[in-house]
Design a protein around this motif. Structure first.
Motif, PDB file in Angstrom:
ATOM      1  N   ILE A  24      -4.569   9.152 -15.755  1.00 12.89           N
ATOM      2  CA  ILE A  24      -4.579   8.545 -14.423  1.00 12.89           C
ATOM      3  C   ILE A  24      -3.383   7.622 -14.189  1.00 12.89           C
ATOM      4  CG2 ILE A  24      -7.078   8.766 -14.171  1.00 12.89           C
ATOM      5  CD1 ILE A  24      -7.299   5.749 -14.676  1.00 12.89           C
ATOM      6  N   ASP A  25      -2.462   7.612 -15.130  1.00 12.31           N
ATOM      7  CA  ASP A  25      -1.218   6.838 -15.022  1.00 12.31           C
ATOM      8  C   ASP A  25      -1.492   5.351 -14.789  1.00 12.31           C
ATOM      9  OD1 ASP A  25       1.542   6.560 -15.111  1.00 12.31           O
ATOM     10  OD2 ASP A  25       1.769   6.849 -12.957  1.00 12.31           O
ATOM     11  N   TYR A  26      -2.373   4.788 -15.614  1.00 18.12           N
ATOM     12  CA  TYR A  26      -2.684   3.362 -15.611  1.00 18.12           C
ATOM     13  C   TYR A  26      -2.283   2.802 -16.968  1.00 18.12           C
ATOM     14  CZ  TYR A  26      -5.641   2.944 -11.408  1.00 18.12           C
ATOM     15  OH  TYR A  26      -6.118   2.874 -10.126  1.00 18.12           O
ATOM     16  N   PRO A  27      -1.965   1.514 -17.049  1.00 22.07           N
ATOM     17  CA  PRO A  27      -1.695   0.917 -18.365  1.00 22.07           C
ATOM     18  C   PRO A  27      -2.981   0.886 -19.192  1.00 22.07           C
ATOM     19  CG  PRO A  27      -1.468  -0.725 -16.602  1.00 22.07           C
ATOM     20  CD  PRO A  27      -1.791   0.577 -15.955  1.00 22.07           C
ATOM     21  N   VAL A  28      -2.843   1.070 -20.495  1.00 24.11           N
ATOM     22  CA  VAL A  28      -4.019   1.114 -21.361  1.00 24.11           C
ATOM     23  C   VAL A  28      -4.814  -0.189 -21.293  1.00 24.11           C
ATOM     24  CG1 VAL A  28      -2.939   0.366 -23.513  1.00 24.11           C
ATOM     25  CG2 VAL A  28      -4.861   1.946 -23.579  1.00 24.11           C
ATOM     26  N   GLU A  29      -4.132  -1.308 -21.052  1.00 26.04           N
ATOM     27  CA  GLU A  29      -4.879  -2.571 -20.953  1.00 26.04           C
ATOM     28  C   GLU A  29      -5.826  -2.556 -19.756  1.00 26.04           C
ATOM     29  OE1 GLU A  29      -0.516  -3.582 -19.856  1.00 26.04           O
ATOM     30  OE2 GLU A  29      -1.513  -2.386 -21.375  1.00 26.04           O
ATOM     31  N   ALA A  30      -5.449  -1.900 -18.677  1.00 31.81           N
ATOM     32  CA  ALA A  30      -6.344  -1.780 -17.513  1.00 31.81           C
ATOM     33  C   ALA A  30      -7.545  -0.918 -17.846  1.00 31.81           C
ATOM     34  CB  ALA A  30      -5.585  -1.203 -16.319  1.00 31.81           C
ATOM     35  N   ILE A  31      -7.342   0.126 -18.634  1.00 35.00           N
ATOM     36  CA  ILE A  31      -8.437   1.004 -19.036  1.00 35.00           C
ATOM     37  C   ILE A  31      -9.416   0.254 -19.933  1.00 35.00           C
ATOM     38  CG2 ILE A  31      -9.004   3.134 -20.285  1.00 35.00           C
ATOM     39  CD1 ILE A  31      -7.545   3.489 -17.536  1.00 35.00           C
ATOM     40  N   ILE A  32      -8.897  -0.553 -20.845  1.00 34.83           N
ATOM     41  CA  ILE A  32      -9.769  -1.356 -21.704  1.00 34.83           C
ATOM     42  C   ILE A  32     -10.571  -2.339 -20.859  1.00 34.83           C
ATOM     43  CG2 ILE A  32      -9.802  -3.117 -23.520  1.00 34.83           C
ATOM     44  CD1 ILE A  32      -7.344  -1.665 -24.740  1.00 34.83           C
ATOM     45  N   GLU A  33      -9.912  -2.989 -19.895  1.00 33.69           N
ATOM     46  CA  GLU A  33     -10.620  -3.915 -19.000  1.00 33.69           C
ATOM     47  C   GLU A  33     -11.734  -3.201 -18.237  1.00 33.69           C
ATOM     48  OE1 GLU A  33      -8.086  -6.077 -16.350  1.00 33.69           O
ATOM     49  OE2 GLU A  33      -6.731  -6.638 -17.967  1.00 33.69           O
TER      50      GLU A  33
ATOM     51  N   PHE B 112     -19.257  -1.962 -18.840  1.00 32.45           N
ATOM     52  CA  PHE B 112     -20.332  -2.248 -19.784  1.00 32.45           C
ATOM     53  C   PHE B 112     -21.099  -3.498 -19.364  1.00 32.45           C
ATOM     54  CE2 PHE B 112     -21.805  -4.525 -23.585  1.00 32.45           C
ATOM     55  CZ  PHE B 112     -22.688  -3.587 -24.095  1.00 32.45           C
ATOM     56  N   LEU B 113     -20.369  -4.513 -18.910  1.00 29.98           N
ATOM     57  CA  LEU B 113     -20.987  -5.787 -18.558  1.00 29.98           C
ATOM     58  C   LEU B 113     -21.591  -5.807 -17.155  1.00 29.98           C
ATOM     59  CD1 LEU B 113     -18.274  -8.187 -20.000  1.00 29.98           C
ATOM     60  CD2 LEU B 113     -20.493  -7.615 -21.008  1.00 29.98           C
ATOM     61  N   ASP B 114     -21.028  -5.018 -16.249  1.00 27.40           N
ATOM     62  CA  ASP B 114     -21.464  -5.040 -14.855  1.00 27.40           C
ATOM     63  C   ASP B 114     -21.444  -3.618 -14.304  1.00 27.40           C
ATOM     64  OD1 ASP B 114     -21.882  -5.395 -12.128  1.00 27.40           O
ATOM     65  OD2 ASP B 114     -20.178  -6.742 -11.844  1.00 27.40           O
ATOM     66  N   THR B 115     -22.612  -3.063 -14.071  1.00 27.09           N
ATOM     67  CA  THR B 115     -22.693  -1.675 -13.616  1.00 27.09           C
ATOM     68  C   THR B 115     -22.080  -1.461 -12.242  1.00 27.09           C
ATOM     69  OG1 THR B 115     -24.916  -2.051 -12.745  1.00 27.09           O
ATOM     70  CG2 THR B 115     -24.751  -1.175 -14.991  1.00 27.09           C
ATOM     71  N   GLU B 116     -21.843  -2.529 -11.490  1.00 28.02           N
ATOM     72  CA  GLU B 116     -21.229  -2.399 -10.174  1.00 28.02           C
ATOM     73  C   GLU B 116     -19.727  -2.678 -10.202  1.00 28.02           C
ATOM     74  OE1 GLU B 116     -23.374  -4.496  -7.160  1.00 28.02           O
ATOM     75  OE2 GLU B 116     -25.291  -3.725  -7.858  1.00 28.02           O
ATOM     76  N   ALA B 117     -19.171  -2.886 -11.383  1.00 27.31           N
ATOM     77  CA  ALA B 117     -17.735  -3.150 -11.516  1.00 27.31           C
ATOM     78  C   ALA B 117     -16.946  -1.868 -11.280  1.00 27.31           C
ATOM     79  CB  ALA B 117     -17.436  -3.687 -12.912  1.00 27.31           C
ATOM     80  N   LEU B 118     -15.642  -2.031 -11.033  1.00 28.03           N
ATOM     81  CA  LEU B 118     -14.746  -0.894 -10.916  1.00 28.03           C
ATOM     82  C   LEU B 118     -14.916  -0.020 -12.151  1.00 28.03           C
ATOM     83  CD1 LEU B 118     -12.302   0.416  -9.419  1.00 28.03           C
ATOM     84  CD2 LEU B 118     -10.847  -0.951 -10.910  1.00 28.03           C
ATOM     85  N   SER B 119     -15.051   1.266 -11.937  1.00 28.86           N
ATOM     86  CA  SER B 119     -15.280   2.160 -13.070  1.00 28.86           C
ATOM     87  C   SER B 119     -14.229   3.253 -13.126  1.00 28.86           C
ATOM     88  CB  SER B 119     -16.670   2.791 -12.954  1.00 28.86           C
ATOM     89  OG  SER B 119     -16.677   3.736 -11.902  1.00 28.86           O
ATOM     90  N   PHE B 120     -14.319   4.062 -14.153  1.00 37.61           N
ATOM     91  CA  PHE B 120     -13.386   5.167 -14.308  1.00 37.61           C
ATOM     92  C   PHE B 120     -13.535   6.164 -13.167  1.00 37.61           C
ATOM     93  CE2 PHE B 120     -14.043   3.620 -18.658  1.00 37.61           C
ATOM     94  CZ  PHE B 120     -12.749   3.278 -18.954  1.00 37.61           C
ATOM     95  N   ALA B 121     -14.727   6.311 -12.644  1.00 38.35           N
ATOM     96  CA  ALA B 121     -14.944   7.240 -11.532  1.00 38.35           C
ATOM     97  C   ALA B 121     -14.185   6.790 -10.289  1.00 38.35           C
ATOM     98  CB  ALA B 121     -16.436   7.336 -11.227  1.00 38.35           C
ATOM     99  N   ASP B 122     -13.942   5.480 -10.157  1.00 37.97           N
ATOM    100  CA  ASP B 122     -13.210   4.946  -9.009  1.00 37.97           C
ATOM    101  C   ASP B 122     -11.705   5.184  -9.116  1.00 37.97           C
ATOM    102  OD1 ASP B 122     -15.564   3.836  -7.918  1.00 37.97           O
ATOM    103  OD2 ASP B 122     -15.352   2.080  -9.206  1.00 37.97           O
ATOM    104  N   CYS B 123     -11.234   5.534 -10.284  1.00 44.37           N
ATOM    105  CA  CYS B 123      -9.794   5.658 -10.526  1.00 44.37           C
ATOM    106  C   CYS B 123      -9.355   7.121 -10.435  1.00 44.37           C
ATOM    107  CB  CYS B 123      -9.440   5.107 -11.901  1.00 44.37           C
ATOM    108  SG  CYS B 123      -9.774   3.363 -12.023  1.00 44.37           S
ATOM    109  N   LYS B 124      -9.086   7.539  -9.238  1.00 42.87           N
ATOM    110  CA  LYS B 124      -8.645   8.901  -8.999  1.00 42.87           C
ATOM    111  C   LYS B 124      -7.403   8.853  -8.127  1.00 42.87           C
ATOM    112  CE  LYS B 124     -13.350  10.589  -9.264  1.00 42.87           C
ATOM    113  NZ  LYS B 124     -14.466  11.131  -8.512  1.00 42.87           N
ATOM    114  N   PRO B 125      -6.288   8.418  -8.716  1.00 40.79           N
ATOM    115  CA  PRO B 125      -5.065   8.304  -7.912  1.00 40.79           C
ATOM    116  C   PRO B 125      -4.709   9.628  -7.224  1.00 40.79           C
ATOM    117  CG  PRO B 125      -4.744   7.409 -10.113  1.00 40.79           C
ATOM    118  CD  PRO B 125      -6.076   8.093 -10.102  1.00 40.79           C
ATOM    119  N   GLY B 126      -4.306   9.504  -5.978  1.00 45.49           N
ATOM    120  CA  GLY B 126      -3.862  10.685  -5.239  1.00 45.49           C
ATOM    121  C   GLY B 126      -4.983  11.514  -4.648  1.00 45.49           C
TER     122      GLY B 126
END
Length: 68
Positions: free
Chosen positions: A36-45, A51-65
């Motif tokens: 998804i062309d994101y820095p690995v630190e963003a993926i770790i975050e 894990f901590l908040d089910t309503e947080a930004l997730s991998f499913a939200d990251c669909k560039p383009g």
């Protein structure tokens, strides 16, 4: 020991975190970051936040383009 808090994980911290994870998890995080062309630190975050908040930004939200 004083702890310095910041809003984001640094690339140095991401590298340290990755080194302490099993290789298959390292590979998965790096692969997703590349995909998804994101820095690995963003993926770790995102992994920690989801894990901590089910309503947080997730991998499913990251669909560039891709429009929703």
């Amino acid at each position: 020991m004083q702890v310095k808090l910041s809003e984001q994980i640094s690339s140095d911290d991401a590298e340290i975190i990755l080194k302490h994870l099993p290789e298959w998890i390292q590979d998965a995080l790096i692969s997703r970051a590349t995909e998804i062309d994101y820095p690995v630190e963003a993926i770790i975050e995102m992994a920690i936040a989801s894990f901590l908040d089910t309503e947080a930004l997730s991998f499913a939200d990251c669909k560039p383009g891709r429009s929703q």
